[in-house]
Design an enzyme around this catalytic site. Structure first.
Site, PDB file in Angstrom:
ATOM      1  CD1 TRP A 172      -0.054  -1.350   3.221  1.00  0.00           C
ATOM      2  CD2 TRP A 172       0.529   0.803   3.285  1.00  0.00           C
ATOM      3  NE1 TRP A 172       0.691  -1.174   4.365  1.00  0.00           N
ATOM      4  CE2 TRP A 172       1.064   0.148   4.429  1.00  0.00           C
ATOM      5  CE3 TRP A 172       0.771   2.157   3.122  1.00  0.00           C
ATOM      6  CZ2 TRP A 172       1.823   0.817   5.381  1.00  0.00           C
ATOM      7  CZ3 TRP A 172       1.532   2.820   4.069  1.00  0.00           C
ATOM      8  CH2 TRP A 172       2.047   2.157   5.183  1.00  0.00           C
ATOM      9  CB  CYS A 173       4.268   1.893   1.169  1.00  0.00           C
ATOM     10  SG  CYS A 173       5.561   3.144   1.209  1.00  0.00           S
ATOM     11  CB  ALA A 174       3.140   6.189  -2.549  1.00  0.00           C
TER      12      ALA A 174
END
Length: 491
Positions: A172-174
């Site tokens: 989920w981390c950009a």
């Protein structure tokens, strides 16, 4: 002509002939009573002279514009890594200082708050010009270069390869998604140059922390992505599960990653599988020691303007993401005070006057704030009052002291953002001035002489008139009333 007889006529203390005096039992008793009265009254006068008395006034704060206030603190965070722990200060005038390091020290600690190693020296984190790259190839065309690792095979790879470089990421981390194509490409290039089956000097892997939370927690991963460098022979688990490894903070494009990995390998001969230390200077600017534990003790001081403001401690990074649902800001406050530190002479003087003053204590010092839930922000609201103490001993700065007392109200609140520990402080516009009342030694001597002379005179007067019917009883009553009359006058 002045003669001796004329001079003798001026005698105030005329001598009574010895044959006119007579020692009696009643006179002895009267003398004892007079002596005890003198001792009692002298003790009261001495106690009054030695007792510290003060005068307290409340006035408008006399601080000048631009004056700063020092805040000392020592706080142990039980689930915050020193790697990302940041001390920030802001106020209502717009001042905002992030990640203060000059006057702040960080120490890794064990779960029982004992030191787990030397001071954590992060050093300056290089500004990342490249956070990753957008590859033209699809994931299928690019292929898998990095090895998928989990709790079952991680230790196997760590013992098999001399250097193991692992990307701990979250889908989920950009930042993790931007790193992914660069990491896969760099891993593929390193596999082609150093075949993992034939040359076991280096291997690049990856761990999905959403699938392997226990493994990431074991290595104290709190920010994503975190690139860790494990060295065979150096990553020895010590007491409390401590690990020795490094963190990579360089650029994240594939060329920079390959260059950094090459710098690691070139120092290792191909015939050995042991890398106890990195002697290359190429990539030192992009690496620093990784934290040994997931807990951190933060101590030091900051200077703030005397206006409402905030001191915030949180996990912060300009190139990492944090999972708020796994962050816990539980902490124990060992010290939190306002005002500059006093010298030992000043402390001695303050201790002399403190028992006679109504002085508050540091309300937060020694208190734990523990929560079993993640994603909880802990707020402390502090109202600070300044006290000026003017001592009669010494002049100038030696007789002037400043002291800050405060009240504290704390709360815990669930939040959707990354949780923090916030200390909001406000200074009162009023201040307390405590002045020590000076006492004259000459006044003390005068009172002592009055006590001795008065008691002796009344005793002598009674002794002279006790032979006169009725008069003696009146004089005895007067002597007995002497202490009462003196006490009444002092009150």
């Amino acid at each position: 002509m002045i003669t001796g007889s004329k001079i003798k006529s001026l005698d105030f203390y005329r001598k009574i002939p010895r044959d006119l005096t007579e020692a009696t039992l009643s006179g002895a008793g009267l003398s004892i009573v007079a002596a005890l009265s003198m001792i009692f009254l002298f003790g009261m006068e001495l106690n009054n002279y030695l007792t510290v008395s003060t005068t307290t006034n409340v006035v408008v704060d006399r601080s000048q514009d631009g004056d700063h206030l020092r805040i000392d603190f020592n706080i142990s965070f039980l689930a915050l890594s020193c790697e990302f722990a940041s001390v920030d200060v802001s106020d209502v005038l717009g001042m905002n200082r992030l990640n203060i390091t000059k006057t702040v020290r960080k120490f890794p600690i064990s779960p029982d708050m004992k030191l787990a190693g030397p001071e954590f020296h992060p050093g300056p984190i290089p500004g990342l010009s490249n956070h990753g790259e957008q590859e033209n190839e699809s994931d299928d065309e690019l292929g898998e270069g990095a090895v998928n690792m989990n709790a079952k095979n991680f230790d196997k790879y760590a013992h098999e390869y001399t250097i193991l470089v692992v990307n701990f990421f979250a889908p989920w981390c950009a930042w993790s998604n931007r790193l992914k194509p660069s990491w896969e490409k760099a891993s593929k290039i390193m596999r082609e140059r150093y075949h993992p089956e034939l040359d076991k000097r280096i291997l690049l892997g990856k761990v999905d922390c959403t699938q392997e939370p226990d493994l990431c927690r074991r290595h104290h991963i709190q920010g994503y992505p975190s690139i860790r460098i494990f060295r065979k022979g150096n990553d020895v688990r010590e007491s409390h599960g401590h690990h020795e490894h490094e963190s990579y903070y360089g650029d994240r494009d594939s060329d920079s990653l390959v260059t950094a990995m090459e710098a690691l390998v070139t120092t290792i001969p191909s015939e050995t599988h042991l890398a106890l230390e990195d002697k290359s200077g190429t990539a030192n600017a992009t690496k620093r020691p990784a934290p040994k534990t997931g807990a951190c003790r933060i101590e030091g001081f900051v200077r703030v303007k005397k206006v409402p403001g905030n001191l915030i401690i949180s996990a912060h990074s300009g190139s990492h993401s944090f999972d708020a649902t796994t962050m816990n800001m539980s902490h124990v406050i060992s010290l939190f005070t306002f005002g500059k530190r006093l010298s030992w002479k000043m402390l001695k003087e303050v201790n002399r006057l403190t028992p006679y003053l109504t002085v508050g204590t540091d309300r937060l010092t020694g208190k734990p704030y523990i929560t079993d839930h993640e994603n909880v922000t802990i707020d402390h609201y502090l109202q600070v009052v300044k006290t000026e103490l003017l001592s009669s001993k010494g002049g100038g700065s030696e007789g002037f002291f400043e002291q800050y007392d405060y009240t504290a109200h704390s709360s815990m609140m669930q939040t959707a953002d990354v949780p923090v520990a916030k200390f909001h402080f406000e200074l009162s516009p009023m201040q307390v001035v405590v002045t020590e009342n000076s006492k004259s030694f000459s006044h003390f001597i005068t009172n002592v002489c009055a006590i001795i002379g008065g008691v002796f005179t009344f005793g002598w007067d009674i002794n002279v008139h006790r032979g006169v019917p009725g008069v003696g009883k009146i004089k005895v009553l007067q002597v007995l009333l002497i202490p009462c009359s003196i006490i009444q006058c002092k009150c």
